[in-house]
Motif scaffolding. Structure first.
Motif, mmCIF file in Angstrom:
data_model
loop_
_atom_site.group_PDB
_atom_site.id
_atom_site.type_symbol
_atom_site.label_atom_id
_atom_site.label_comp_id
_atom_site.label_asym_id
_atom_site.label_seq_id
_atom_site.Cartn_x
_atom_site.Cartn_y
_atom_site.Cartn_z
ATOM 1 N N PHE A 109 0.810 -1.145 0.000
ATOM 2 C CA PHE A 109 0.000 0.000 0.000
ATOM 3 C C PHE A 109 0.881 1.244 0.000
ATOM 4 C CE2 PHE A 109 -2.545 2.875 2.676
ATOM 5 C CZ PHE A 109 -3.641 3.020 1.887
ATOM 6 N N ARG A 110 1.886 1.167 0.640
ATOM 7 C CA ARG A 110 2.833 2.263 0.732
ATOM 8 C C ARG A 110 3.345 2.601 -0.634
ATOM 9 N NH1 ARG A 110 3.918 5.723 4.426
ATOM 10 N NH2 ARG A 110 5.920 6.440 4.424
ATOM 11 N N GLN A 111 3.549 1.691 -1.357
ATOM 12 C CA GLN A 111 4.058 1.914 -2.687
ATOM 13 C C GLN A 111 3.017 2.602 -3.538
ATOM 14 O OE1 GLN A 111 5.038 -1.803 -4.377
ATOM 15 N NE2 GLN A 111 7.038 -1.111 -4.850
ATOM 16 N N ALA A 112 1.823 2.206 -3.405
ATOM 17 C CA ALA A 112 0.755 2.851 -4.155
ATOM 18 C C ALA A 112 0.581 4.269 -3.673
ATOM 19 C CB ALA A 112 -0.544 2.099 -4.000
ATOM 20 N N LEU A 113 0.723 4.461 -2.368
ATOM 21 C CA LEU A 113 0.610 5.797 -1.817
ATOM 22 C C LEU A 113 1.764 6.651 -2.298
ATOM 23 C CD1 LEU A 113 -1.129 7.534 0.036
ATOM 24 C CD2 LEU A 113 0.306 6.791 1.913
ATOM 25 N N ASP A 114 2.945 6.123 -2.304
ATOM 26 C CA ASP A 114 4.103 6.869 -2.801
ATOM 27 C C ASP A 114 3.904 7.165 -4.283
ATOM 28 O OD1 ASP A 114 5.418 7.005 -0.429
ATOM 29 O OD2 ASP A 114 6.602 5.196 -0.798
ATOM 30 N N GLY A 115 3.380 6.259 -5.025
ATOM 31 C CA GLY A 115 3.121 6.475 -6.466
ATOM 32 C C GLY A 115 2.072 7.551 -6.678
ATOM 33 N N MET A 116 1.064 7.555 -5.832
ATOM 34 C CA MET A 116 0.023 8.583 -5.955
ATOM 35 C C MET A 116 0.559 9.930 -5.517
ATOM 36 S SD MET A 116 -3.395 6.777 -4.786
ATOM 37 C CE MET A 116 -4.585 7.884 -5.183
#
Length: 186
Positions: free
Chosen positions: A1-8
């Motif tokens: 999820f962190r990765q998706a958050l960082d991507g967003m």
């Protein structure tokens, strides 16, 4: 999820930076457009002012020139040069004034020639009158002399007639005349 958050988050930062850059570019374009619009308005206003000044002058100047020319012609100045430029109504007016001035100058020249002819003829007539007067005076003087001579001749004839009548009477008294005819004693 962190990765998706960082991507967003990175997409969001990218969008914010892109939006901020686009906003700056849009603002710069608006400023340039406003400046160009102001410059265009200034050019239009200046052009309008120039037209407001130039158009009346382009009409009134030829009219004033035509009035000045007409006044000088009315004052008798037929030598003022008239320059016609253009093909508008005012140019036609100036051309008509130039034609009128030329025709008047020719008329004045013909009148001047005629008056000089009249003056010359008058001088000749005056000279002829003086000559005729001198001849008339000479003839009158000769006629007076002739009249005086005729008076003297008449007086001489009258005296001679009187002398002859006196002699005739003396002879008649003396008896020397017979039958009304006198005889001379030889």
């Amino acid at each position: 999820f962190r990765q998706a958050l960082d991507g967003m988050h990175s997409i969001l930062v990218f969008n914010r930076e892109g939006t901020a850059g686009a906003a700056r570019k849009a603002r710069d374009h608006v400023v340039v457009a406003e400046q160009m619009l102001m410059a265009a308005v200034a050019v239009v206003v200046l052009t309008g002012i120039a037209l407001v000044i130039w158009v009346p002058r382009s009409v009134t100047r030829p009219v004033q020139e035509a009035v000045a020319i007409a006044r000088s012609i009315a004052d008798g100045d037929l030598t003022r040069p008239i320059q016609v430029q253009g093909r508008d109504e005012l140019s036609h007016l100036l051309q008509a004034l130039a034609n009128m001035q030329s025709q008047l100058a020719q008329l004045v020249a013909r009148v001047r020639e005629g008056s000089q002819g009249v003056a010359s003829a008058s001088a000749e007539i005056a000279s002829g009158n003086q000559d005729l007067s001198a001849r008339t005076e000479r003839q009158a003087s000769a006629l007076q002399e002739t009249a005086a001579s005729m008076v003297q001749l008449g007086d001489t004839v009258a005296v001679a007639h009187w002398v002859a009548a006196c002699r005739l009477r003396r002879r008649q008294r003396a008896g020397g005349v017979h039958g009304g005819v006198g005889h001379r004693d030889a």
